[in-house]
Design a protein around this motif. Sequence first.
Motif, short mmCIF file in Angstrom:
data_model
loop_
_atom_site.label_atom_id
_atom_site.label_comp_id
_atom_site.label_asym_id
_atom_site.label_seq_id
_atom_site.Cartn_x
_atom_site.Cartn_y
_atom_site.Cartn_z
N GLN A 1 0.83 -1.14 0.03
CA GLN A 1 -0.02 -0.12 -0.01
C GLN A 1 0.78 1.21 0.03
OE1 GLN A 1 -3.37 -0.05 2.96
NE2 GLN A 1 -3.58 2.17 2.67
N VAL A 2 0.51 2.20 -0.85
CA VAL A 2 1.46 3.40 -0.94
C VAL A 2 0.72 4.57 -0.10
CG1 VAL A 2 0.10 4.16 -2.95
CG2 VAL A 2 2.29 4.98 -2.69
N GLN A 3 1.44 5.36 0.40
CA GLN A 3 1.21 6.57 1.19
C GLN A 3 1.85 7.75 0.36
OE1 GLN A 3 3.23 3.98 3.09
NE2 GLN A 3 1.29 2.95 3.44
N LEU A 4 0.79 8.88 0.33
CA LEU A 4 1.26 9.99 -0.40
C LEU A 4 1.08 11.12 0.52
CD1 LEU A 4 -1.39 9.10 -3.40
CD2 LEU A 4 1.07 8.73 -3.27
N VAL A 5 2.00 11.94 0.34
CA VAL A 5 2.30 13.26 0.98
C VAL A 5 2.33 14.43 0.10
CG1 VAL A 5 3.36 14.36 2.81
CG2 VAL A 5 3.23 12.04 3.25
N GLU A 6 1.66 15.34 0.15
CA GLU A 6 1.51 16.55 -0.70
C GLU A 6 2.45 17.68 0.14
OE1 GLU A 6 -2.68 14.94 -1.55
OE2 GLU A 6 -1.41 15.24 0.37
N SER A 7 3.13 18.49 -0.61
CA SER A 7 3.75 19.90 0.07
C SER A 7 3.72 20.67 -1.23
CB SER A 7 5.04 19.19 0.34
OG SER A 7 5.68 19.04 -0.84
N GLY A 8 4.00 22.02 -0.78
CA GLY A 8 4.14 23.05 -1.71
C GLY A 8 3.01 24.01 -1.90
N GLY A 9 1.89 23.77 -0.85
CA GLY A 9 0.71 24.59 -0.76
C GLY A 9 1.19 26.05 -0.44
N GLY A 10 0.21 27.14 -0.39
CA GLY A 10 0.40 28.20 0.23
C GLY A 10 -0.54 29.28 -0.29
N LEU A 11 -0.26 30.39 -0.04
CA LEU A 11 -0.83 31.63 -0.55
C LEU A 11 -0.08 32.29 -1.55
CD1 LEU A 11 -3.16 33.85 -0.16
CD2 LEU A 11 -1.67 34.97 1.44
N VAL A 12 -1.01 32.56 -2.89
CA VAL A 12 -0.18 33.43 -3.76
C VAL A 12 -0.88 34.23 -4.40
CG1 VAL A 12 -0.96 31.40 -5.55
CG2 VAL A 12 1.07 32.84 -6.15
N GLN A 13 -0.59 35.18 -5.17
CA GLN A 13 -1.47 36.13 -5.79
C GLN A 13 -1.75 35.83 -7.23
OE1 GLN A 13 0.93 39.86 -5.79
NE2 GLN A 13 -0.09 40.83 -4.08
N ALA A 14 -2.79 36.48 -7.58
CA ALA A 14 -3.30 35.91 -8.88
C ALA A 14 -2.52 36.04 -10.02
CB ALA A 14 -4.75 36.65 -9.34
N GLY A 15 -2.16 35.39 -10.95
CA GLY A 15 -1.00 35.45 -11.92
C GLY A 15 0.15 34.91 -11.63
N GLY A 16 0.31 34.38 -10.30
CA GLY A 16 1.57 33.89 -9.81
C GLY A 16 1.69 32.29 -10.06
N SER A 17 2.58 31.64 -9.55
CA SER A 17 3.02 30.36 -9.87
C SER A 17 3.37 29.60 -8.37
CB SER A 17 4.07 30.15 -10.79
OG SER A 17 3.80 30.65 -12.00
N LEU A 18 2.96 28.28 -8.53
CA LEU A 18 3.30 27.45 -7.27
C LEU A 18 3.57 26.05 -7.98
CD1 LEU A 18 0.73 27.95 -4.56
CD2 LEU A 18 3.31 28.47 -4.42
N ARG A 19 4.15 25.33 -7.33
CA ARG A 19 4.87 23.73 -7.82
C ARG A 19 4.31 22.97 -6.57
NH1 ARG A 19 9.92 20.43 -9.74
NH2 ARG A 19 10.67 20.63 -7.84
N SER B 1 4.09 19.12 -4.87
CA SER B 1 4.95 17.98 -5.02
C SER B 1 4.12 16.80 -4.31
CB SER B 1 6.25 18.16 -4.26
OG SER B 1 7.16 18.89 -5.08
N CYS B 2 4.04 15.63 -4.48
CA CYS B 2 3.53 14.48 -4.12
C CYS B 2 4.50 13.46 -3.66
CB CYS B 2 2.37 14.07 -4.62
SG CYS B 2 1.33 12.72 -3.81
N ALA B 3 5.15 13.26 -2.43
CA ALA B 3 5.99 12.22 -2.27
C ALA B 3 5.39 10.82 -2.08
CB ALA B 3 6.80 12.55 -1.27
#
Length: 123
Positions: A1-19, A21-23
């Motif tokens: 069975q696989v476990q998944l952990v997301e990261s990289g979320g947050g607050l960003v202004q419209a027009g911006g970028s985020l990446r 990740s899911c390990a």
Amino acid sequence: QVQLVESGGGLVQAGGSLRLSCAASGGTFSSYGMGWFRRAPGKEREFVAAITRSGGSTNYADSVKGRFTISRDNAKNTVYLQMNSLKFEDTAVYYCAAQETLIWSPRNSYDYWGQGTQITVSS
């Protein structure tokens, strides 16, 4: 069975970028099709993007096509979601998911889910 952990979320202004990740751990990552989904406040969970085991094929929701890119690194057991030109309506909790089925079904039939990461886009 696989476990998944997301990261990289947050607050960003419209027009911006985020990446995001899911390990993955606890399974053979290269044997899973991977997907990203999101749930906005008061709405049902919706499909965002998916990628095959090898990374050779991808699929996107129309609402993110041309702005988001899904990719994976099987050596690092990680799937990514590059999000550009973010809009207020992209605000949601984003989840990654893993699929064991032999026949790729990008928008459904996922077996494992992460806990989610919040993306908030300010207008």
